[in-house]
Design a protein around this motif. Structure first.
Motif, PDB file in Angstrom:
ATOM      1  N   GLY A   1       4.833   1.142  -4.179  1.00  0.00           N
ATOM      2  CA  GLY A   1       4.087   2.289  -3.678  1.00  0.00           C
ATOM      3  C   GLY A   1       2.999   2.717  -4.639  1.00  0.00           C
ATOM      4  O   GLY A   1       3.277   3.029  -5.801  1.00  0.00           O
ATOM      5  N   ASP A   2       1.758   2.713  -4.158  1.00  0.00           N
ATOM      6  CA  ASP A   2       0.629   3.276  -4.909  1.00  0.00           C
ATOM      7  C   ASP A   2       0.450   2.631  -6.276  1.00  0.00           C
ATOM      8  O   ASP A   2       0.489   3.314  -7.314  1.00  0.00           O
ATOM      9  N   VAL A   3       0.204   1.321  -6.304  1.00  0.00           N
ATOM     10  CA  VAL A   3       0.067   0.609  -7.581  1.00  0.00           C
ATOM     11  C   VAL A   3      -1.351   0.084  -7.841  1.00  0.00           C
ATOM     12  O   VAL A   3      -1.608  -0.465  -8.908  1.00  0.00           O
ATOM     13  N   PHE A   4      -2.277   0.276  -6.904  1.00  0.00           N
ATOM     14  CA  PHE A   4      -3.604  -0.325  -7.048  1.00  0.00           C
ATOM     15  C   PHE A   4      -4.662   0.686  -7.483  1.00  0.00           C
ATOM     16  O   PHE A   4      -5.790   0.673  -7.006  1.00  0.00           O
ATOM     17  N   TYR A   5      -4.300   1.539  -8.430  1.00  0.00           N
ATOM     18  CA  TYR A   5      -5.210   2.580  -8.912  1.00  0.00           C
ATOM     19  C   TYR A   5      -6.044   2.122 -10.100  1.00  0.00           C
ATOM     20  O   TYR A   5      -6.981   2.819 -10.500  1.00  0.00           O
ATOM     21  N   ASP A   6      -5.722   0.978 -10.681  1.00  0.00           N
ATOM     22  CA  ASP A   6      -6.390   0.506 -11.894  1.00  0.00           C
ATOM     23  C   ASP A   6      -6.735  -0.972 -11.722  1.00  0.00           C
ATOM     24  O   ASP A   6      -5.893  -1.762 -11.310  1.00  0.00           O
ATOM     25  N   LYS A   7      -7.974  -1.352 -12.053  1.00  0.00           N
ATOM     26  CA  LYS A   7      -8.413  -2.718 -11.807  1.00  0.00           C
ATOM     27  C   LYS A   7      -7.635  -3.742 -12.629  1.00  0.00           C
ATOM     28  O   LYS A   7      -7.211  -4.780 -12.107  1.00  0.00           O
ATOM     29  N   SER A   8      -7.431  -3.467 -13.902  1.00  0.00           N
ATOM     30  CA  SER A   8      -6.735  -4.455 -14.728  1.00  0.00           C
ATOM     31  C   SER A   8      -5.295  -4.640 -14.260  1.00  0.00           C
ATOM     32  O   SER A   8      -4.768  -5.763 -14.273  1.00  0.00           O
ATOM     33  N   PHE A   9      -4.648  -3.568 -13.829  1.00  0.00           N
ATOM     34  CA  PHE A   9      -3.291  -3.650 -13.307  1.00  0.00           C
ATOM     35  C   PHE A   9      -3.286  -4.422 -11.992  1.00  0.00           C
ATOM     36  O   PHE A   9      -2.454  -5.311 -11.776  1.00  0.00           O
ATOM     37  N   ALA A  10      -4.229  -4.120 -11.126  1.00  0.00           N
ATOM     38  CA  ALA A  10      -4.318  -4.825  -9.845  1.00  0.00           C
ATOM     39  C   ALA A  10      -4.550  -6.316 -10.049  1.00  0.00           C
ATOM     40  O   ALA A  10      -3.977  -7.150  -9.326  1.00  0.00           O
ATOM     41  N   ASP A  11      -5.369  -6.668 -11.030  1.00  0.00           N
ATOM     42  CA  ASP A  11      -5.664  -8.079 -11.286  1.00  0.00           C
ATOM     43  C   ASP A  11      -4.421  -8.859 -11.704  1.00  0.00           C
ATOM     44  O   ASP A  11      -4.336 -10.076 -11.509  1.00  0.00           O
ATOM     45  N   VAL A  12      -3.450  -8.171 -12.291  1.00  0.00           N
ATOM     46  CA  VAL A  12      -2.189  -8.807 -12.659  1.00  0.00           C
ATOM     47  C   VAL A  12      -1.220  -8.843 -11.478  1.00  0.00           C
ATOM     48  O   VAL A  12      -0.511  -9.834 -11.265  1.00  0.00           O
ATOM     49  N   LEU A  13      -1.204  -7.764 -10.709  1.00  0.00           N
ATOM     50  CA  LEU A  13      -0.230  -7.654  -9.624  1.00  0.00           C
ATOM     51  C   LEU A  13      -0.539  -8.566  -8.446  1.00  0.00           C
ATOM     52  O   LEU A  13       0.374  -9.142  -7.844  1.00  0.00           O
ATOM     53  N   ILE A  14      -1.807  -8.712  -8.105  1.00  0.00           N
ATOM     54  CA  ILE A  14      -2.161  -9.450  -6.884  1.00  0.00           C
ATOM     55  C   ILE A  14      -1.666 -10.897  -6.911  1.00  0.00           C
ATOM     56  O   ILE A  14      -1.019 -11.346  -5.959  1.00  0.00           O
ATOM     57  N   PRO A  15      -1.897 -11.660  -7.982  1.00  0.00           N
ATOM     58  CA  PRO A  15      -1.371 -13.026  -7.981  1.00  0.00           C
ATOM     59  C   PRO A  15       0.150 -13.078  -7.991  1.00  0.00           C
ATOM     60  O   PRO A  15       0.754 -13.994  -7.406  1.00  0.00           O
ATOM     61  N   TRP A  16       0.785 -12.115  -8.644  1.00  0.00           N
ATOM     62  CA  TRP A  16       2.247 -12.066  -8.645  1.00  0.00           C
ATOM     63  C   TRP A  16       2.789 -11.808  -7.244  1.00  0.00           C
ATOM     64  O   TRP A  16       3.666 -12.536  -6.762  1.00  0.00           O
ATOM     65  N   PHE A  17       2.256 -10.786  -6.588  1.00  0.00           N
ATOM     66  CA  PHE A  17       2.693 -10.484  -5.220  1.00  0.00           C
ATOM     67  C   PHE A  17       2.405 -11.662  -4.282  1.00  0.00           C
ATOM     68  O   PHE A  17       3.212 -11.980  -3.404  1.00  0.00           O
ATOM     69  N   SER A  18       1.264 -12.302  -4.466  1.00  0.00           N
ATOM     70  CA  SER A  18       0.914 -13.446  -3.623  1.00  0.00           C
ATOM     71  C   SER A  18       1.900 -14.593  -3.812  1.00  0.00           C
ATOM     72  O   SER A  18       2.312 -15.247  -2.844  1.00  0.00           O
TER      73      SER A  18
END
Length: 218
Positions: free
Chosen positions: A145-162
């Motif tokens: 929930g609500d984890v895409f507020y920061d670009k550097s964090f999103a850049d790490v999360l997106i490939p993991w979630f994918s």
């Protein structure tokens, strides 16, 4: 840690139900702005990180609502609630019939808040303080929930979630329109109008969408 987290949480929160998830009770900051100011001023003295655990953020409320309305998503399954905060989404998953729920957050204060909130709702939720980004323990469902507020964090999360989605996990995120939410490669499942605290957001209602990461085609 210079103060007792449980004592501080009990003294500085009230037992409330998030507006969009009235079935669940949480220890939340009833005066959001005051608690933020207090923790800013006392940060060095008491060793308290920003109290994300003290608020029911819009993304978490939307995701929790979706789980309670669609219990078949988690019923009988193993679930990870990533960046759990207050534990709202983890508690909703357990209430919806999940067999096993791991609430993960690197903030030790969140660990205490999750434990107290799970007790309030008479559910058993496991907790972890480990940084589990990039790991895969075979969860059936991964919630964020609500984890895409920061670009550097999103850049790490997106490939993991994918990657989790590609191996067969159902990866669901609740997002209230944060700038770095990757809408490409996701399916929109539901949208809610969620009441939030103006002291924390730019409005009193946030349009919040529950998305599912889609596995790569082919």
């Amino acid at each position: 840690m210079k103060t007792d987290p449980e004592r501080f949480i009990v003294d500085n929160t009230a037992i409330l139900s998030p507006p969009h998830v009235p079935e669940i009770r949480l220890r939340l900051a009833s005066e959001a702005h005051d608690l933020w100011l207090k923790t800013e001023e006392e940060l060095e003295e008491i060793g308290l990180p920003p109290p994300f655990w003290a608020f029911a953020w819009a993304g978490g409320q939307g995701l929790a609502r979706y789980l309670l309305d669609h219990p078949e998503v988690v019923s009988g399954r193993t679930v990870l609630d990533f960046a759990s905060g207050s534990g709202l989404v983890a508690i909703a998953a357990k209430r919806a019939g999940a067999a096993n729920v791991l609430a993960a957050d690197i903030d030790p204060w969140s660990w205490t808040a999750i434990r107290l909130n799970a007790q309030l709702n008479d559910v058993a939720v496991r907790t972890s303080l480990e940084d589990i980004v990039g790991e895969d323990e075979g969860w059936d469902v991964v919630l964020a929930g609500d984890v895409f507020y920061d670009k550097s964090f999103a850049d790490v999360l997106i490939p993991w979630f994918s990657a989790l989605s590609a191996r067969g996990a159902m990866v669901l995120v609740g997002d209230p329109g944060r700038s770095y939410c990757p809408r490409e490669g996701m399916a929109q499942l539901s949208t809610y109008e969620v009441q939030v605290t103006r002291a924390l957001e730019d409005s009193e209602v946030k349009r919040t969408t529950v998305w599912r990461f889609l596995p790569p085609a082919g």
